[in-house]
Enzyme design. Structure first.
Site, PDB file in Angstrom:
ATOM      1  N   ARG A  38       0.845  -1.192   0.000  1.00  0.00           N
ATOM      2  CA  ARG A  38       0.000   0.000   0.000  1.00  0.00           C
ATOM      3  C   ARG A  38       0.881   1.242   0.000  1.00  0.00           C
ATOM      4  NH1 ARG A  38      -1.723   0.786   4.393  1.00  0.00           N
ATOM      5  NH2 ARG A  38      -1.003  -1.032   5.533  1.00  0.00           N
ATOM      6  N   TYR A  46      -1.255  -3.824  -7.181  1.00  0.00           N
ATOM      7  CA  TYR A  46      -0.962  -4.558  -5.947  1.00  0.00           C
ATOM      8  C   TYR A  46      -2.152  -4.613  -4.978  1.00  0.00           C
ATOM      9  CZ  TYR A  46       0.400  -5.880  -1.383  1.00  0.00           C
ATOM     10  OH  TYR A  46       0.396  -6.523  -0.178  1.00  0.00           O
ATOM     11  N   LYS A  94      -9.457  -2.683   1.896  1.00  0.00           N
ATOM     12  CA  LYS A  94      -9.213  -1.502   2.720  1.00  0.00           C
ATOM     13  C   LYS A  94     -10.004  -0.287   2.222  1.00  0.00           C
ATOM     14  CE  LYS A  94      -6.867  -3.786   5.557  1.00  0.00           C
ATOM     15  NZ  LYS A  94      -5.534  -4.228   5.492  1.00  0.00           N
ATOM     16  N   HIS A 105     -10.288  -2.457  11.707  1.00  0.00           N
ATOM     17  CA  HIS A 105      -9.171  -3.290  11.224  1.00  0.00           C
ATOM     18  C   HIS A 105      -8.911  -4.372  12.271  1.00  0.00           C
ATOM     19  CE1 HIS A 105      -4.750  -3.306   9.543  1.00  0.00           C
ATOM     20  NE2 HIS A 105      -5.475  -4.239   8.998  1.00  0.00           N
ATOM     21  N   SER A 128      -0.991  -3.392  10.404  1.00  0.00           N
ATOM     22  CA  SER A 128      -0.622  -4.310   9.334  1.00  0.00           C
ATOM     23  C   SER A 128       0.655  -5.078   9.692  1.00  0.00           C
ATOM     24  CB  SER A 128      -0.410  -3.531   8.036  1.00  0.00           C
ATOM     25  OG  SER A 128      -1.591  -2.834   7.721  1.00  0.00           O
ATOM     26  N   ALA A 129       0.637  -6.371   9.379  1.00  0.00           N
ATOM     27  CA  ALA A 129       1.793  -7.253   9.617  1.00  0.00           C
ATOM     28  C   ALA A 129       2.220  -7.274  11.085  1.00  0.00           C
ATOM     29  CB  ALA A 129       2.967  -6.879   8.704  1.00  0.00           C
ATOM     30  N   CYS A 130       1.247  -7.215  12.000  1.00  0.00           N
ATOM     31  CA  CYS A 130       1.541  -7.291  13.434  1.00  0.00           C
ATOM     32  C   CYS A 130       0.845  -8.463  14.101  1.00  0.00           C
ATOM     33  CB  CYS A 130       1.176  -5.983  14.126  1.00  0.00           C
ATOM     34  SG  CYS A 130       2.268  -4.623  13.668  1.00  0.00           S
ATOM     35  N   GLY A 131       0.310  -9.410  13.316  1.00  0.00           N
ATOM     36  CA  GLY A 131      -0.125 -10.655  13.946  1.00  0.00           C
ATOM     37  C   GLY A 131      -1.611 -10.948  13.977  1.00  0.00           C
ATOM     38  N   ASN A 150      -2.229 -14.470  12.395  1.00  0.00           N
ATOM     39  CA  ASN A 150      -1.684 -15.469  13.316  1.00  0.00           C
ATOM     40  C   ASN A 150      -2.577 -15.680  14.529  1.00  0.00           C
ATOM     41  OD1 ASN A 150       1.272 -16.608  12.831  1.00  0.00           O
ATOM     42  ND2 ASN A 150       1.055 -14.657  11.777  1.00  0.00           N
ATOM     43  N   ASP A 156      -8.869  -9.897   9.383  1.00  0.00           N
ATOM     44  CA  ASP A 156      -8.386  -8.547   9.049  1.00  0.00           C
ATOM     45  C   ASP A 156      -9.409  -7.437   9.302  1.00  0.00           C
ATOM     46  OD1 ASP A 156      -6.062  -7.120   7.954  1.00  0.00           O
ATOM     47  OD2 ASP A 156      -7.349  -6.609   6.262  1.00  0.00           O
ATOM     48  N   SER A 172       5.220 -10.183   0.567  1.00  0.00           N
ATOM     49  CA  SER A 172       4.568 -11.126  -0.350  1.00  0.00           C
ATOM     50  C   SER A 172       3.381 -11.757   0.370  1.00  0.00           C
ATOM     51  CB  SER A 172       5.561 -12.188  -0.821  1.00  0.00           C
ATOM     52  OG  SER A 172       6.169 -12.840   0.275  1.00  0.00           O
ATOM     53  N   ARG A 173       2.370 -12.150  -0.403  1.00  0.00           N
ATOM     54  CA  ARG A 173       1.087 -12.533   0.217  1.00  0.00           C
ATOM     55  C   ARG A 173       0.474 -13.748  -0.461  1.00  0.00           C
ATOM     56  NH1 ARG A 173      -1.303  -8.801   4.292  1.00  0.00           N
ATOM     57  NH2 ARG A 173       0.309  -7.254   4.551  1.00  0.00           N
ATOM     58  N   ARG A 194       3.533  -3.451  17.792  1.00  0.00           N
ATOM     59  CA  ARG A 194       4.933  -3.848  17.997  1.00  0.00           C
ATOM     60  C   ARG A 194       5.607  -2.795  18.853  1.00  0.00           C
ATOM     61  NH1 ARG A 194       7.227  -7.559  14.070  1.00  0.00           N
ATOM     62  NH2 ARG A 194       5.530  -8.243  12.729  1.00  0.00           N
TER      63      ARG A 194
HETATM   64  P1  GTP Z   1      -1.980  -7.633   7.671  1.00  0.00           P
HETATM   65  O1  GTP Z   1      -2.493  -8.713   6.781  1.00  0.00           O
HETATM   66  O2  GTP Z   1      -0.927  -6.792   7.027  1.00  0.00           O
HETATM   67  O3  GTP Z   1      -3.054  -6.794   8.256  1.00  0.00           O
HETATM   68  O4  GTP Z   1      -1.124  -8.369   8.836  1.00  0.00           O
HETATM   69  P2  GTP Z   1      -1.521  -9.222  10.130  1.00  0.00           P
HETATM   70  O5  GTP Z   1      -1.805  -8.310  11.267  1.00  0.00           O
HETATM   71  O6  GTP Z   1      -2.545 -10.240   9.803  1.00  0.00           O
HETATM   72  O7  GTP Z   1      -0.129  -9.945  10.497  1.00  0.00           O
HETATM   73  P3  GTP Z   1       0.299 -11.498  10.431  1.00  0.00           P
HETATM   74  O8  GTP Z   1      -0.509 -12.351  11.348  1.00  0.00           O
HETATM   75  O9  GTP Z   1       0.373 -11.908   9.011  1.00  0.00           O
HETATM   76  O10 GTP Z   1       1.766 -11.421  11.045  1.00  0.00           O
HETATM   77  C1  GTP Z   1       2.778 -10.657  10.460  1.00  0.00           C
HETATM   78  C2  GTP Z   1       4.114 -11.046  11.007  1.00  0.00           C
HETATM   79  O11 GTP Z   1       4.119 -10.940  12.435  1.00  0.00           O
HETATM   80  C3  GTP Z   1       4.465 -12.483  10.663  1.00  0.00           C
HETATM   81  O12 GTP Z   1       5.665 -12.500   9.931  1.00  0.00           O
HETATM   82  C4  GTP Z   1       4.657 -13.183  11.982  1.00  0.00           C
HETATM   83  O13 GTP Z   1       5.825 -13.941  11.975  1.00  0.00           O
HETATM   84  C5  GTP Z   1       4.738 -12.070  13.025  1.00  0.00           C
HETATM   85  N1  GTP Z   1       3.995 -12.460  14.242  1.00  0.00           N
HETATM   86  C6  GTP Z   1       2.680 -12.775  14.330  1.00  0.00           C
HETATM   87  N2  GTP Z   1       2.342 -13.147  15.582  1.00  0.00           N
HETATM   88  C7  GTP Z   1       3.473 -13.048  16.325  1.00  0.00           C
HETATM   89  C8  GTP Z   1       3.777 -13.286  17.708  1.00  0.00           C
HETATM   90  O14 GTP Z   1       2.940 -13.653  18.529  1.00  0.00           O
HETATM   91  N3  GTP Z   1       5.067 -13.061  18.094  1.00  0.00           N
HETATM   92  C9  GTP Z   1       6.018 -12.641  17.216  1.00  0.00           C
HETATM   93  N4  GTP Z   1       7.253 -12.449  17.677  1.00  0.00           N
HETATM   94  N5  GTP Z   1       5.776 -12.415  15.909  1.00  0.00           N
HETATM   95  C10 GTP Z   1       4.523 -12.612  15.466  1.00  0.00           C
HETATM   96  C1  SPV Z   2      -2.683  -4.528   5.455  1.00  0.00           C
HETATM   97  O1  SPV Z   2      -1.724  -3.903   4.989  1.00  0.00           O
HETATM   98  O2  SPV Z   2      -3.201  -4.256   6.573  1.00  0.00           O
HETATM   99  C2  SPV Z   2      -3.234  -5.674   4.711  1.00  0.00           C
HETATM  100  C3  SPV Z   2      -2.773  -5.892   3.337  1.00  0.00           C
HETATM  101  O3  SPV Z   2      -4.087  -6.390   5.223  1.00  0.00           O
HETATM  102  S1  SPV Z   2      -3.504  -4.810   2.205  1.00  0.00           S
HETATM  103  O4  SPV Z   2      -4.678  -5.463   1.633  1.00  0.00           O
HETATM  104  O5  SPV Z   2      -2.509  -4.544   1.170  1.00  0.00           O
HETATM  105  O6  SPV Z   2      -3.928  -3.590   2.862  1.00  0.00           O
HETATM  106 MN    MN Z   3      -4.629  -5.615   7.335  1.00  0.00          MN
END
Ligand code: GTP
Ligand code: SPV
Ligand code: MN
Length: 602
Positions: free
Chosen positions: A71, A199, A208, A228, A250-253, A256, A279, A382-383, A414
């Site tokens: 984004r 993308y 989004k 979100h 984003s990308a904070c878990g 997971n 999400d 990458s996704r 984070r």
């Molecule tokens: P978006 O799709 O961008 O919104 O991301 P998201 O919030 O769904 O994040 P996602 O669960 O894909 O996690 C992103 C990264 O955070 C991954 O590379 C994981 O390795 C890391 N991560 C997730 N959960 C944990 C955790 O409990 N501890 C640690 N240390 N890293 C974590």
């Molecule tokens: C984010 O960045 O929070 C995502 C991926 O979930 S995107 O769809 O590119 O916004």
């Molecule tokens: Mn997201």
């Protein structure tokens, strides 16, 4: 051929045909034969690469332009009529000027190309919380992704009938020129225009752009919320299922946590986790006065790197069929995909010796760049785009258009220091305060510097379609509309505290169940907590750390402790951040910030 007589839809499509001048117009029907033909076409042009159909049936790989991998927040605009309705956390563009510029870019943008008309529903088709959109695009990649991420087809047009209540989305790849890339939301017009990108989050307009930026604005006006947030259900040994929403940037878990597998001790005791969403949440008050949430999406657009069967078994399992991979590495021999972290999966899959990287170049584990630094095979952002029904732990309530009742809101980010593993708010207002002061290190999910802490209220900074001060007020108003005994509890978590060597202290992932367990007990009123200046913190004895190798009670205590001096600095930072909202900052929140300072000074 158009499969609707809805005049507003036909007018919208016709006006875009006049402007964008496609060679051909194709309405997406939702039929498999049409998708198969489009896939075939994309394979023949190289837009898509076919993967091993034995081990990854129905799976495809796509590589975006290297200038177009995340984004672009700097090029994302809220085009509200008044600048004050956009607010300090968004970029504003005056709508007349924005339309003029965008229409000049769209003029003839589909020449020599096909315009695809995608009718899609966010949420189950016809559901009481669901909403409809029409996305126009010249990209088969977008069509095939929207098919996974949303509900697409003729039945959506049927559900719309002759209503004018649909979001008008226009996407054009143009020349993928980063200088002419614009992602624009027009909240008052129910419209989105996205140009010069191919993308994910920039072009899958249901996600989004609609489900957060436009929907958050609709929610403010219609008394519901677009957040979100993931949604998970935890089944307790007594079979009761408790649902929680969690907002992490984003990308904070989120993916997971949504797909968490509890540690063995919990599994044996009868705990199970179900995924409703990973999400986005749309949240509305139900007939019984509680808040109910649906996941408006139909698939997962998840971060690939780091995903393996240990970190997230369910996510990996979700990607084994009918999945589109974007910007991961390709094993040219096996025609399977690879990304950093997958080597931990099983010894067989240890780093392959020869790959094609995400840009399409030959790669080996020794590949370095001009400065001698190792080159990653997959892009850090990458996704995978995977159908939700592939997920082994998908909730039986996934298709329930009325949503699931929410017992807790969790915020988190984070934070290498300062913020403890978990704490609880003392009231709804205090919970809104905790969400509003969220901070997190930036990640690869958006372009720009990675790893700097910035304030990201409710993880909505890049996604709120109106003034963030009004958004805080809306949160407060939603709380007032729910009886106190029916309000979800608020928690804040931080999985990302690091030690002096920069290593994560908390094991995270499945072990996060131990923190959710404390929340379950707080919700049920089964456990006390320590009152601190920032809120309720667990007694160390109340977080179960049995079976975590090498993790001691003292280590736990170190990440539950409140460092008053660090928090004083934090409190000053909050006051500074709050200043940016001027008189749109709700008084309740200003009071909360003062009260925090007072409690810390005692
Ligand atoms: P978006 O799709 O961008 O919104 O991301 P998201 O919030 O769904 O994040 P996602 O669960 O894909 O996690 C992103 C990264 O955070 C991954 O590379 C994981 O390795 C890391 N991560 C997730 N959960 C944990 C955790 O409990 N501890 C640690 N240390 N890293 C974590
Ligand atoms: C984010 O960045 O929070 C995502 C991926 O979930 S995107 O769809 O590119 O916004
Ligand atoms: Mn997201």
């Amino acid at each position: 051929m158009a499969n609707t007589t809805n005049k507003k839809v036909l007018e919208f499509v016709e006006s875009r045909v006049q402007l964008c001048k496609p060679d051909k117009v194709v309405w997406i029907t939702g039929e498999k034969e049409q998708y198969d033909a489009l896939t075939k076409e994309a394979l023949s042009t190289g837009e898509m690469i076919e993967l091993n159909q034995k081990t990854l049936p129905g799976c495809l790989l796509h590589r975006t332009n290297p200038n177009d991998v995340a984004r672009v927040e700097g090029r994302t605009f809220i085009c509200s009529r008044k600048e004050e309705d956009c607010g300090p956390t968004n970029n504003w563009w005056e709508p007349k000027q924005a339309y003029a510029k965008l229409e000049s870019i769209l003029d003839g943008a589909y020449k020599g190309r096909t315009m695809y008309v995608i009718p899609f529903s966010m949420g189950p088709v016809g559901g009481p919380i669901s909403k409809i959109g029409i996305e126009l695009t010249d990209s088969i990649y977008v069509v095939l992704n929207m098919r996974i991420m949303t509900r697409v087809g003729n039945n959506v047009l049927e559900a719309l009938g002759d209503s004018n209540d649909f979001v008008r989305g226009t996407h054009a790849k143009c020349q993928i020129d980063p200088e002419e890339r614009y992602i624009c939301q027009f909240p008052e017009d129910n419209a989105i225009i996205s140009v010069n990108s191919g993308y994910g989050g920039n072009v899958l307009l249901g996600k989004k752009c609609f489900a957060l930026r436009i929907a958050s604005y609709q929610g403010k006006n219609e008394m519901w919320m677009a957040e979100h947030m993931l949604i998970l259900g935890i089944e307790k040994p007594n079979k009761e299922i408790v649902y929680m929403c969690a907002a992490f940037p984003s990308a904070c878990g989120k993916t997971n946590l949504a797909m968490l597998i509890p540690p063995e001790g919990y599994r044996k005791a009868g705990y199970r986790v179900f995924t409703v969403g990973d999400d986005i949440s749309w949240i509305k008050k139900g007939p019984d006065g509680r808040l109910y949430a649906i996941n408006p999406e139909n698939g997962f657009f998840g971060v690939a790197p780091g995903t393996n069967s240990h970190s997230n078994y369910n996510a990996l399992a979700s990607t084994r069929k009918n999945t589109i991979f974007t910007n991961v590495a390709l094993n040219p021999e096996t025609k399977e995909v690879w990304w950093e972290g997958l080597e931990k999966d099983d010894p067989e899959k240890k780093k392959p010796a020869h790959l094609i990287d995400w840009i399409g170049r030959p790669w080996t584990p020794d590949t370095v760049d001009a400065d001698g630094k190792p080159v990653k095979a997959a892009h850090p952002n990458s996704r995978f785009t995977a159908p939700a029904i592939n997920c082994p732990c998908i909730s039986p309530e996934f298709e329930n258009g009325n949503g699931v009742p929410i017992s807790a809101f969790i915020f988190g980010g984070r934070r290498p220091s300062t913020v403890p593993l978990v704490y609880q708010a003392t009231s709804w207002e205090h919970g809104v305060f905790i969400g509003s002061i969220m901070g997190s290190e930036t990640t690869a999910a958006a372009t720009g510097q990675v790893g700097v802490v910035r304030r990201d209220p409710m993880a909505m900074r890049p996604f709120c379609g109106y003034h963030m001060g009004d958004y805080f007020q809306h949160w407060l108003d939603m709380g007032k509309s729910v009886d106190v005994d029916k309000q979800p509890k608020f928690f804040n978590v931080n999985w990302f505290r690091v030690d002096e060597n920069g290593n994560f202290i908390w094991p995270g992932f499945g072990d996060n169940m131990r923190v959710l367990d404390w929340m379950l007990k707080r919700i049920a009123g089964e456990v006390d907590a320590v009152e601190t200046p920032i809120g309720y913190v667990p007694n160390a004895d109340d977080i179960n750390i049995d079976g975590i190798e090498g993790f001691t009670k003292d280590t736990l205590k170190s990440i539950l402790a409140i460092d008053k001096d660090a928090w004083k600095v934090e409190a000053d930072g909050i006051k500074e951040f709050y200043k940016s909202f001027g008189d749109k900052l709700p008084k309740e929140l200003a009071k909360q910030a003062d009260a925090l300072k007072d409690r810390l000074a005692k």
